[in-house]
Design a protein around this motif. Structure first.
Motif, PDB file in Angstrom:
ATOM      1  N   ILE A   1       0.838  -1.206   0.000  1.00  7.29           N
ATOM      2  CA  ILE A   1       0.000   0.000   0.000  1.00  7.29           C
ATOM      3  C   ILE A   1       0.873   1.256   0.000  1.00  7.29           C
ATOM      4  CG2 ILE A   1      -1.639   1.349   1.380  1.00  7.29           C
ATOM      5  CD1 ILE A   1      -2.839  -1.363   2.290  1.00  7.29           C
ATOM      6  N   ARG A   2       1.923   1.255   0.809  1.00  6.48           N
ATOM      7  CA  ARG A   2       2.828   2.413   0.842  1.00  6.48           C
ATOM      8  C   ARG A   2       3.531   2.588  -0.500  1.00  6.48           C
ATOM      9  NH1 ARG A   2       4.189   0.524   6.116  1.00  6.48           N
ATOM     10  NH2 ARG A   2       6.159  -0.344   5.342  1.00  6.48           N
ATOM     11  N   GLU A   3       3.949   1.474  -1.102  1.00  2.89           N
ATOM     12  CA  GLU A   3       4.644   1.554  -2.390  1.00  2.89           C
ATOM     13  C   GLU A   3       3.735   2.111  -3.485  1.00  2.89           C
ATOM     14  OE1 GLU A   3       7.762  -2.201  -1.759  1.00  2.89           O
ATOM     15  OE2 GLU A   3       6.120  -2.352  -3.207  1.00  2.89           O
ATOM     16  N   ILE A   4       2.480   1.647  -3.496  1.00  3.25           N
ATOM     17  CA  ILE A   4       1.523   2.145  -4.496  1.00  3.25           C
ATOM     18  C   ILE A   4       1.237   3.628  -4.255  1.00  3.25           C
ATOM     19  CG2 ILE A   4      -0.892   2.032  -5.245  1.00  3.25           C
ATOM     20  CD1 ILE A   4       0.565  -0.190  -6.465  1.00  3.25           C
ATOM     21  N   ALA A   5       1.021   3.984  -2.984  1.00  2.00           N
ATOM     22  CA  ALA A   5       0.704   5.387  -2.659  1.00  2.00           C
ATOM     23  C   ALA A   5       1.850   6.316  -3.023  1.00  2.00           C
ATOM     24  CB  ALA A   5       0.370   5.504  -1.168  1.00  2.00           C
ATOM     25  N   ALA A   6       3.079   5.809  -2.962  1.00  4.19           N
ATOM     26  CA  ALA A   6       4.251   6.638  -3.259  1.00  4.19           C
ATOM     27  C   ALA A   6       4.483   6.806  -4.756  1.00  4.19           C
ATOM     28  CB  ALA A   6       5.492   6.028  -2.609  1.00  4.19           C
ATOM     29  N   ARG A   7       3.876   5.962  -5.533  1.00  2.41           N
ATOM     30  CA  ARG A   7       4.049   6.051  -6.986  1.00  2.41           C
ATOM     31  C   ARG A   7       3.022   7.018  -7.572  1.00  2.41           C
ATOM     32  NH1 ARG A   7       5.561   0.421 -10.017  1.00  2.41           N
ATOM     33  NH2 ARG A   7       7.135  -0.334  -8.552  1.00  2.41           N
ATOM     34  N   GLU A   8       3.470   7.853  -8.466  1.00  2.00           N
ATOM     35  CA  GLU A   8       2.542   8.758  -9.133  1.00  2.00           C
ATOM     36  C   GLU A   8       1.840   8.045 -10.279  1.00  2.00           C
ATOM     37  OE1 GLU A   8       4.616  12.203 -10.421  1.00  2.00           O
ATOM     38  OE2 GLU A   8       4.967  12.970  -8.381  1.00  2.00           O
ATOM     39  N   LYS A   9       0.620   8.458 -10.540  1.00  2.00           N
ATOM     40  CA  LYS A   9      -0.143   7.975 -11.686  1.00  2.00           C
ATOM     41  C   LYS A   9      -0.204   6.439 -11.745  1.00  2.00           C
ATOM     42  CE  LYS A   9       0.776  12.021 -14.593  1.00  2.00           C
ATOM     43  NZ  LYS A   9       1.216  12.498 -15.929  1.00  2.00           N
ATOM     44  N   THR A  10      -0.628   5.853 -10.639  1.00  2.00           N
ATOM     45  CA  THR A  10      -0.711   4.400 -10.561  1.00  2.00           C
ATOM     46  C   THR A  10      -2.090   3.965 -10.102  1.00  2.00           C
ATOM     47  OG1 THR A  10       1.646   4.211 -10.051  1.00  2.00           O
ATOM     48  CG2 THR A  10       0.272   2.321  -9.516  1.00  2.00           C
ATOM     49  N   ILE A  11      -2.665   3.013 -10.821  1.00  2.30           N
ATOM     50  CA  ILE A  11      -3.954   2.431 -10.473  1.00  2.30           C
ATOM     51  C   ILE A  11      -3.708   1.010  -9.982  1.00  2.30           C
ATOM     52  CG2 ILE A  11      -6.218   1.699 -11.336  1.00  2.30           C
ATOM     53  CD1 ILE A  11      -5.783   3.880 -13.578  1.00  2.30           C
ATOM     54  N   LEU A  12      -4.210   0.705  -8.810  1.00  4.08           N
ATOM     55  CA  LEU A  12      -4.078  -0.630  -8.233  1.00  4.08           C
ATOM     56  C   LEU A  12      -5.252  -1.487  -8.691  1.00  4.08           C
ATOM     57  CD1 LEU A  12      -2.832  -2.621  -6.110  1.00  4.08           C
ATOM     58  CD2 LEU A  12      -4.287  -1.503  -4.407  1.00  4.08           C
ATOM     59  N   PHE A  13      -4.969  -2.656  -9.247  1.00  3.77           N
ATOM     60  CA  PHE A  13      -6.031  -3.598  -9.618  1.00  3.77           C
ATOM     61  C   PHE A  13      -5.941  -4.828  -8.737  1.00  3.77           C
ATOM     62  CE2 PHE A  13      -7.223  -7.277 -12.563  1.00  3.77           C
ATOM     63  CZ  PHE A  13      -8.538  -7.273 -12.145  1.00  3.77           C
ATOM     64  N   ILE A  14      -7.023  -5.111  -8.020  1.00  2.89           N
ATOM     65  CA  ILE A  14      -7.090  -6.309  -7.186  1.00  2.89           C
ATOM     66  C   ILE A  14      -8.281  -7.152  -7.622  1.00  2.89           C
ATOM     67  CG2 ILE A  14      -7.414  -7.213  -4.854  1.00  2.89           C
ATOM     68  CD1 ILE A  14      -5.876  -4.889  -3.767  1.00  2.89           C
ATOM     69  N   ASP A  15      -7.973  -8.297  -8.233  1.00  2.00           N
ATOM     70  CA  ASP A  15      -9.012  -9.264  -8.556  1.00  2.00           C
ATOM     71  C   ASP A  15      -9.408  -9.975  -7.266  1.00  2.00           C
ATOM     72  OD1 ASP A  15     -10.778 -10.732 -10.027  1.00  2.00           O
ATOM     73  OD2 ASP A  15      -9.274 -11.923 -11.090  1.00  2.00           O
ATOM     74  N   GLU A  16     -10.587 -10.583  -7.267  1.00  4.75           N
ATOM     75  CA  GLU A  16     -11.085 -11.260  -6.054  1.00  4.75           C
ATOM     76  C   GLU A  16     -11.035 -10.317  -4.852  1.00  4.75           C
ATOM     77  OE1 GLU A  16     -10.348 -15.798  -6.157  1.00  4.75           O
ATOM     78  OE2 GLU A  16      -8.423 -14.880  -6.675  1.00  4.75           O
ATOM     79  N   THR A  17     -11.607  -9.152  -5.036  1.00 11.39           N
ATOM     80  CA  THR A  17     -11.563  -8.100  -4.021  1.00 11.39           C
ATOM     81  C   THR A  17     -12.174  -8.547  -2.695  1.00 11.39           C
ATOM     82  OG1 THR A  17     -11.728  -6.468  -5.801  1.00 11.39           O
ATOM     83  CG2 THR A  17     -12.151  -5.669  -3.577  1.00 11.39           C
ATOM     84  N   HIS A  18     -13.082  -9.505  -2.749  1.00 11.34           N
ATOM     85  CA  HIS A  18     -13.713  -9.994  -1.514  1.00 11.34           C
ATOM     86  C   HIS A  18     -12.688 -10.583  -0.539  1.00 11.34           C
ATOM     87  CE1 HIS A  18     -13.660 -13.313  -4.442  1.00 11.34           C
ATOM     88  NE2 HIS A  18     -13.413 -14.076  -3.387  1.00 11.34           N
TER      89      HIS A  18
ATOM     90  N   SER B   1      -5.826   5.262   2.616  1.00 16.17           N
ATOM     91  CA  SER B   1      -5.215   5.689   1.352  1.00 16.17           C
ATOM     92  C   SER B   1      -6.273   5.967   0.293  1.00 16.17           C
ATOM     93  CB  SER B   1      -4.237   4.618   0.853  1.00 16.17           C
ATOM     94  OG  SER B   1      -3.145   4.490   1.737  1.00 16.17           O
ATOM     95  N   LEU B   2      -7.342   5.178   0.289  1.00 20.40           N
ATOM     96  CA  LEU B   2      -8.446   5.422  -0.643  1.00 20.40           C
ATOM     97  C   LEU B   2      -9.141   6.733  -0.303  1.00 20.40           C
ATOM     98  CD1 LEU B   2      -9.997   1.827  -0.833  1.00 20.40           C
ATOM     99  CD2 LEU B   2      -8.743   2.982  -2.664  1.00 20.40           C
ATOM    100  N   ASP B   3      -9.344   6.968   0.985  1.00 21.84           N
ATOM    101  CA  ASP B   3     -10.015   8.197   1.445  1.00 21.84           C
ATOM    102  C   ASP B   3      -9.261   9.449   1.012  1.00 21.84           C
ATOM    103  OD1 ASP B   3     -12.236   7.174   2.615  1.00 21.84           O
ATOM    104  OD2 ASP B   3     -11.414   7.115   4.642  1.00 21.84           O
ATOM    105  N   ARG B   4      -7.944   9.425   1.164  1.00 26.05           N
ATOM    106  CA  ARG B   4      -7.135  10.605   0.854  1.00 26.05           C
ATOM    107  C   ARG B   4      -6.794  10.724  -0.623  1.00 26.05           C
ATOM    108  NH1 ARG B   4      -4.624   8.866   5.754  1.00 26.05           N
ATOM    109  NH2 ARG B   4      -2.842   7.988   4.643  1.00 26.05           N
ATOM    110  N   GLY B   5      -7.257   9.760  -1.396  1.00 25.15           N
ATOM    111  CA  GLY B   5      -6.984   9.795  -2.826  1.00 25.15           C
ATOM    112  C   GLY B   5      -5.554   9.432  -3.165  1.00 25.15           C
ATOM    113  N   LEU B   6      -4.834   8.826  -2.195  1.00 17.87           N
ATOM    114  CA  LEU B   6      -3.452   8.417  -2.455  1.00 17.87           C
ATOM    115  C   LEU B   6      -3.396   7.204  -3.373  1.00 17.87           C
ATOM    116  CD1 LEU B   6      -1.964   8.771   1.154  1.00 17.87           C
ATOM    117  CD2 LEU B   6      -1.770  10.378  -0.764  1.00 17.87           C
ATOM    118  N   ILE B   7      -4.469   6.420  -3.357  1.00 23.67           N
ATOM    119  CA  ILE B   7      -4.540   5.231  -4.204  1.00 23.67           C
ATOM    120  C   ILE B   7      -5.830   5.257  -5.002  1.00 23.67           C
ATOM    121  CG2 ILE B   7      -4.875   2.716  -4.189  1.00 23.67           C
ATOM    122  CD1 ILE B   7      -2.942   2.486  -1.937  1.00 23.67           C
ATOM    123  N   LYS B   8      -5.701   5.018  -6.285  1.00 21.10           N
ATOM    124  CA  LYS B   8      -6.848   4.760  -7.147  1.00 21.10           C
ATOM    125  C   LYS B   8      -6.879   3.250  -7.386  1.00 21.10           C
ATOM    126  CE  LYS B   8      -9.043   8.562  -8.312  1.00 21.10           C
ATOM    127  NZ  LYS B   8     -10.501   8.697  -8.154  1.00 21.10           N
TER     128      LYS B   8
END
Length: 306
Positions: free
Chosen positions: A108-125, A143-150
């Motif tokens: 999560i920290r690595e994704i949040a630190a990257r610019e212009k990155t969309i995280l895709f998680i299959d089987e989100t459940h 991170s979702l709340d603050r918009g750090l991760i899409k």
């Protein structure tokens, strides 16, 4: 890449925008792609694809990555990356619950630190706490709340209703995108568009002209319609058809032949595991009638081919 510089994203992630796409991976899914992109452009919102198994949810995400790669997206998304994280693998390889939690926190920290990155998680459940274990969803919420991760999530209708709907706080971060099973004409179109990819991946070539290929594809779509499928298989259009088509290509490879012909489709149909046996018997006989000219002209001996 040097092992010392590897991140957990490198280990557990796949950059879908770096993939080589032979064809558009999301044929006939423009509406779902547009809806997902509009959600991604909305501040503090992420997209959640929900639909039955085998209908192409992952293909839609690959379609977004493909369009980003080709510059076929709004300027605000150009240059972005889509990173797919295999959460099931992450859970399965970690030595303990603490290790698993630590690894996800790092990702999560690595994704949040990257610019212009969309995280895709299959089987989100799998993110939602289901049995007193780690609540991965809670780790993502800030991170979702603050918009750090899409993020783009994907899950089946059943898992969405059973698990994700229970976590209203997690669900508020997402907008649902309903993904429905394609109809028969659209499924034929998807199969036709996937042929170049199969030829490239498997290394054999389909023999026929487009109008002839369409005839084979229509047959496969018709033999796998809703009431002919084995209930437990749970796969739907287009996946259930793509499996049979791919098997025809692999039968050619198995026979040490470079050209896929009617006999390979016949073998794939005879060995199909996705339709009831009584249905298969009828469809095999129908194949012999509909493709009689091919069988005769290509001197195909159907004995002992099944």
């Amino acid at each position: 890449m040097d092992e010392d510089t590897l991140t957990l994203i490198d280990i557990y992630g796949e950059n879908l925008t770096d993939k080589e796409y032979i064809t558009d991976p999301a044929i006939a899914r423009d509406n779902e792609i547009k809806e997902s992109i509009l959600i991604l452009l909305t501040p503090e919102k992420s997209a959640l694809l929900v639909g039955k198994a085998g209908i192409g949810k992952t293909a839609i995400v690959e379609g977004i990555a493909y369009r980003i790669q080709k510059g076929m997206v709004p300027d605000a998304l150009k240059g972005w990356s889509v990173i797919k994280i295999n959460v099931a693998s992450l859970i399965g390889t970690a030595g303990s619950e603490a290790d698993t939690k630590s690894r996800l926190e790092v990702i999560i920290r690595e994704i949040a630190a990257r610019e212009k990155t969309i995280l895709f998680i299959d089987e989100t459940h799998l993110l939602v706490n289901r049995s007193g274990g780690i609540d991965f969803a809670n780790l993502l919420k800030p991170s979702l709340d603050r918009g750090l991760i899409k993020m783009i999530g994907a899950t089946t209708t059943e898992e969405y209703e059973t698990y994700i709907l229970r976590d209203r706080a997690f669900l508020r971060r997402f907008q649902k995108v309903d993904v429905f099973e394609t109809d028969k004409p659209t499924t034929v179109k998807i199969l036709m568009g996937t042929i170049p990819k199969l030829e490239k991946q498997i290394g054999v070539t389909l023999k026929y002209q487009p109008f002839e290929v369409e005839k084979f594809m229509k047959f496969i779509v018709e033999m796998t319609d809703e009431y002919k499928r084995i209930y437990e298989i749970s796969s739907r259009y287009p996946d259930i058809c793509l499996t049979i088509v791919a098997n025809a290509f692999t039968f050619a490879l198995y026979d040490n032949e470079k050209i896929v012909t009617a006999k390979h489709f016949y073998k794939a149909i005879c060995n199909a595991k996705s339709v009831y046996e009584d249905v298969k018997i009828k469809e095999i006989e129908r194949f012999k009638i509909e493709f009689k000219d091919y069988i005769i002209n290509e001197n195909i001996n159907l004995e002992d081919m099944s």
